[in-house]
Write a protein that holds these residues in place. Structure first.
Motif, PDB file in Angstrom:
ATOM      1  N   THR A   6       0.853  -1.191   0.000  1.00  0.00           N
ATOM      2  CA  THR A   6       0.000   0.000   0.000  1.00  0.00           C
ATOM      3  C   THR A   6       0.890   1.243   0.000  1.00  0.00           C
ATOM      4  O   THR A   6       1.991   1.205   0.533  1.00  0.00           O
ATOM      5  N   VAL A   7       0.400   2.334  -0.608  1.00  0.00           N
ATOM      6  CA  VAL A   7       1.210   3.542  -0.651  1.00  0.00           C
ATOM      7  C   VAL A   7       0.779   4.505   0.455  1.00  0.00           C
ATOM      8  O   VAL A   7      -0.404   4.791   0.605  1.00  0.00           O
ATOM      9  N   VAL A   8       1.746   4.964   1.242  1.00  0.00           N
ATOM     10  CA  VAL A   8       1.466   6.032   2.203  1.00  0.00           C
ATOM     11  C   VAL A   8       2.187   7.260   1.683  1.00  0.00           C
ATOM     12  O   VAL A   8       3.372   7.220   1.401  1.00  0.00           O
ATOM     13  N   GLU A   9       1.436   8.329   1.499  1.00  0.00           N
ATOM     14  CA  GLU A   9       2.024   9.527   0.927  1.00  0.00           C
ATOM     15  C   GLU A   9       1.860  10.703   1.884  1.00  0.00           C
ATOM     16  O   GLU A   9       0.827  10.827   2.550  1.00  0.00           O
ATOM     17  N   TYR A  10       2.879  11.532   1.976  1.00  0.00           N
ATOM     18  CA  TYR A  10       2.793  12.736   2.794  1.00  0.00           C
ATOM     19  C   TYR A  10       2.769  13.941   1.873  1.00  0.00           C
ATOM     20  O   TYR A  10       3.642  14.080   1.030  1.00  0.00           O
ATOM     21  N   VAL A  11       1.759  14.779   2.040  1.00  0.00           N
ATOM     22  CA  VAL A  11       1.669  15.967   1.194  1.00  0.00           C
ATOM     23  C   VAL A  11       1.877  17.214   2.043  1.00  0.00           C
ATOM     24  O   VAL A  11       1.781  17.166   3.270  1.00  0.00           O
ATOM     25  N   SER A  12       2.137  18.321   1.374  1.00  0.00           N
ATOM     26  CA  SER A  12       2.367  19.578   2.080  1.00  0.00           C
ATOM     27  C   SER A  12       1.175  19.937   2.961  1.00  0.00           C
ATOM     28  O   SER A  12       0.025  19.814   2.564  1.00  0.00           O
ATOM     29  N   ALA A  13       1.493  20.376   4.182  1.00  0.00           N
ATOM     30  CA  ALA A  13       0.430  20.722   5.130  1.00  0.00           C
ATOM     31  C   ALA A  13       0.084  22.206   5.026  1.00  0.00           C
ATOM     32  O   ALA A  13      -0.747  22.715   5.765  1.00  0.00           O
ATOM     33  N   TYR A  14       0.708  22.890   4.051  1.00  0.00           N
ATOM     34  CA  TYR A  14       0.539  24.333   3.956  1.00  0.00           C
ATOM     35  C   TYR A  14      -0.912  24.731   3.712  1.00  0.00           C
ATOM     36  O   TYR A  14      -1.506  24.338   2.693  1.00  0.00           O
ATOM     37  N   ASN A  15      -1.472  25.478   4.648  1.00  0.00           N
ATOM     38  CA  ASN A  15      -2.829  26.032   4.506  1.00  0.00           C
ATOM     39  C   ASN A  15      -3.945  25.009   4.277  1.00  0.00           C
ATOM     40  O   ASN A  15      -4.989  25.371   3.736  1.00  0.00           O
ATOM     41  N   THR A  16      -3.744  23.774   4.657  1.00  0.00           N
ATOM     42  CA  THR A  16      -4.802  22.782   4.395  1.00  0.00           C
ATOM     43  C   THR A  16      -6.106  23.147   5.103  1.00  0.00           C
ATOM     44  O   THR A  16      -7.187  22.847   4.604  1.00  0.00           O
ATOM     45  N   THR A  17      -5.995  23.799   6.249  1.00  0.00           N
ATOM     46  CA  THR A  17      -7.212  24.199   6.977  1.00  0.00           C
ATOM     47  C   THR A  17      -7.853  25.430   6.362  1.00  0.00           C
ATOM     48  O   THR A  17      -9.074  25.599   6.421  1.00  0.00           O
ATOM     49  N   GLN A  18      -7.025  26.302   5.800  1.00  0.00           N
ATOM     50  CA  GLN A  18      -7.528  27.614   5.376  1.00  0.00           C
ATOM     51  C   GLN A  18      -8.134  27.619   3.973  1.00  0.00           C
ATOM     52  O   GLN A  18      -8.943  28.467   3.658  1.00  0.00           O
ATOM     53  N   LEU A  19      -7.723  26.694   3.139  1.00  0.00           N
ATOM     54  CA  LEU A  19      -8.204  26.731   1.757  1.00  0.00           C
ATOM     55  C   LEU A  19      -9.528  25.990   1.600  1.00  0.00           C
ATOM     56  O   LEU A  19      -9.791  25.008   2.282  1.00  0.00           O
ATOM     57  N   CYS A  20     -10.340  26.464   0.670  1.00  0.00           N
ATOM     58  CA  CYS A  20     -11.598  25.775   0.375  1.00  0.00           C
ATOM     59  C   CYS A  20     -11.274  24.580  -0.525  1.00  0.00           C
ATOM     60  O   CYS A  20     -10.593  24.715  -1.537  1.00  0.00           O
ATOM     61  N   LYS A  62      -9.523  31.006   9.039  1.00  0.00           N
ATOM     62  CA  LYS A  62     -10.219  30.481  10.220  1.00  0.00           C
ATOM     63  C   LYS A  62      -9.289  30.596  11.420  1.00  0.00           C
ATOM     64  O   LYS A  62      -8.080  30.442  11.286  1.00  0.00           O
ATOM     65  N   THR A  63      -9.866  30.790  12.581  1.00  0.00           N
ATOM     66  CA  THR A  63      -9.068  30.690  13.799  1.00  0.00           C
ATOM     67  C   THR A  63      -9.165  29.244  14.284  1.00  0.00           C
ATOM     68  O   THR A  63      -9.927  28.451  13.729  1.00  0.00           O
ATOM     69  N   LEU A  64      -8.435  28.937  15.349  1.00  0.00           N
ATOM     70  CA  LEU A  64      -8.463  27.573  15.884  1.00  0.00           C
ATOM     71  C   LEU A  64      -9.865  27.215  16.381  1.00  0.00           C
ATOM     72  O   LEU A  64     -10.252  26.054  16.436  1.00  0.00           O
ATOM     73  N   ALA A  65     -10.630  28.270  16.740  1.00  0.00           N
ATOM     74  CA  ALA A  65     -11.964  28.030  17.305  1.00  0.00           C
ATOM     75  C   ALA A  65     -13.016  27.789  16.214  1.00  0.00           C
ATOM     76  O   ALA A  65     -14.082  27.242  16.492  1.00  0.00           O
ATOM     77  N   THR A  66     -12.731  28.176  14.987  1.00  0.00           N
ATOM     78  CA  THR A  66     -13.709  27.991  13.908  1.00  0.00           C
ATOM     79  C   THR A  66     -13.788  26.519  13.543  1.00  0.00           C
ATOM     80  O   THR A  66     -12.854  25.949  12.995  1.00  0.00           O
ATOM     81  N   ARG A  67     -14.904  25.892  13.848  1.00  0.00           N
ATOM     82  CA  ARG A  67     -15.012  24.455  13.613  1.00  0.00           C
ATOM     83  C   ARG A  67     -15.659  24.136  12.263  1.00  0.00           C
ATOM     84  O   ARG A  67     -15.611  23.003  11.806  1.00  0.00           O
ATOM     85  N   ILE A  68     -16.303  25.145  11.655  1.00  0.00           N
ATOM     86  CA  ILE A  68     -17.000  24.903  10.387  1.00  0.00           C
ATOM     87  C   ILE A  68     -16.351  25.719   9.270  1.00  0.00           C
ATOM     88  O   ILE A  68     -15.998  26.882   9.462  1.00  0.00           O
ATOM     89  N   HIS A  69     -16.174  25.063   8.138  1.00  0.00           N
ATOM     90  CA  HIS A  69     -15.671  25.773   6.956  1.00  0.00           C
ATOM     91  C   HIS A  69     -16.875  26.289   6.173  1.00  0.00           C
ATOM     92  O   HIS A  69     -17.701  25.498   5.707  1.00  0.00           O
ATOM     93  N   ARG A  70     -16.976  27.619   6.063  1.00  0.00           N
ATOM     94  CA  ARG A  70     -18.067  28.221   5.280  1.00  0.00           C
ATOM     95  C   ARG A  70     -17.432  29.052   4.185  1.00  0.00           C
ATOM     96  O   ARG A  70     -16.836  30.088   4.463  1.00  0.00           O
TER      97      ARG A  70
END
Ligand SMILES: [Zn+2]
Length: 386
Positions: free
Chosen positions: A312-326, A335-343
């Motif tokens: 099986t392949v395990v791949e690591y991708v860049s973590a840059y802005n993964t939370t911030q991008l749509c 988003k701040t750390l407290a923002t739990r929903i992506h709108r």
């Protein structure tokens, strides 16, 4: 490919005393060797080599009765460890990195010794481990070590008052079939604190309740310890208790991570994680404790080696802005750390924060793009409710 197999040992009281004595002897040898190197450098600007130290062993044994009782290869390995510490130290200095000078090992900071090649044998029938100069110790062989697997090194470790035998074996590399094989099923994994894992299909895995319960127990025992007087026997006893509860939690978590990684590897051809700089994150003290507890690094490591065996392949991708991008339109949605929903105000996408990240993580995979995975429409990971 190297793998380590660990088994619990059940030494008699006498054997446990001998094992502890060996650890002490090795630790003192290590510290004396370190002192010799330090002095030689400070007084003559001369470095001492492994061979020079190993050659002194014969004479040292004439006057030191403790050295005589320990298997000679175990002693040699202790000096090799010291040598390795220095090699690493000088390598880091050369590279211009910050490096701490090798340190003396305190009483509770030396917990293992190694038989590098020989001096041990397993008797499967009698469930015994024969150790040269110590005797036969009861061993719990909860899974076999296949005979064709060659044992490279063998280490005895102490964890508070438990003893373990760790066999390092060399396995044949799995055939590299990965690239011929179509990566049918892929999954993107976001690791977090609120949920341990969130997948691109929206499923989540939280730390199980029993694990949270155990963690509370650690905190309770720790508070108890803090109330005991410094240097008292009661405090010593409580310190041991805390270490035992810690060990239990550590083992429970390990077990949980083994099961999780097994499920992932059995169900997917491609597993995509974020490339997190966990050591850097742990330096951030506010979240450090929870991050260490979640043990992402361990889970990723388990996934990796199980995957290696399964192709099986395990791949690591860049973590840059993964939370911030749509994950749908790719626009930045802060988003701040407290923002739990992506709108997303641009395309209208609304998802749980970690779900959005997991989709972005999967989309960054270079294998996923070419494999047209069916993960997002797949049945997902079968997870038992916890
Ligand atoms: Zn959007």
């Amino acid at each position: 490919m190297r793998r380590t197999y660990q088994y619990r040992l059940y030494p008699t009281t006498t054997q446990a005393t001998t094992l502890t004595q060996w650890l002490t002897t090795c630790r003192i040898l290590y510290n004396n060797g370190l002192a010799e190197r330090k002095n030689a450098w400070e007084t003559h600007k001369k470095s001492v080599t492994y061979n020079e130290q190993a050659n002194q062993m014969k004479d040292a044994k004439k006057t030191n009765q403790f050295l005589k009782t320990v298997h000679s290869q175990v002693l040699q390995d202790t000096l090799r460890r010291l040598d390795k510490t220095f090699t690493n130290f000088f390598r880091r200095i050369k590279k211009g990195e910050k490096a701490g000078y090798p340190r003396f090992k305190g009483k509770y900071r030396y917990d293992s010794f190694t038989y590098p090649q020989s001096g041990f044998a397993i008797n499967y029938k009698k469930k015994k481990l024969r150790l040269s100069k110590i005797g036969s110790i009861n061993i719990k062989l909860h899974r076999p070590i296949p005979s064709e697997r060659v044992i490279k090194t063998f280490t005895i470790t102490r964890d508070v008052d438990h003893w373990y035998a760790c066999f390092s074996v060399e396995l044949p590399d799995p055939a590299l079939q990965t690239h011929q094989r179509a990566l049918q099923k892929a999954i993107g994994v976001d690791v977090g604190l609120k949920s341990l894992l969130t997948f691109n299909n929206g499923e989540t895995i939280v730390n199980p309740r029993w694990l949270r319960h155990s963690e509370k127990k650690v905190a309770k025992e720790q508070r108890r310890k803090d109330r005991k007087q410094n240097g008292s026997y009661n405090r010593y006893k409580q310190t041991k208790k805390v270490a035992q509860v810690h060990r239990k939690v550590r083992n429970q978590r390990k077990d949980f991570h083994h099961k999780l990684s097994r499920q992932l590897v059995d169900n997917y051809d491609l597993i995509v994680y974020e490339n997190l700089q966990i050591t850097n994150m742990v330096k951030n003290h506010v979240v450090a404790k929870s991050i260490s507890d979640a043990g992402w690094g361990q889970l990723m490591h388990f996934t990796e080696y199980k995957a290696e065996e399964a192709g099986t392949v395990v791949e690591y991708v860049s973590a840059y802005n993964t939370t911030q991008l749509c994950s749908n339109c790719g626009k930045l949605v802060p988003k701040t750390l407290a923002t739990r929903i992506h709108r997303c105000p641009y395309c209208g996408l609304m998802l749980a924060r970690d779900h959005n990240s997991a989709i972005t993580i999967l989309s960054r995979s270079k294998y996923y793009v070419t494999s047209r995975s069916s993960a997002s429409s797949g049945q997902g990971l079968p997870v038992e409710p916890v």
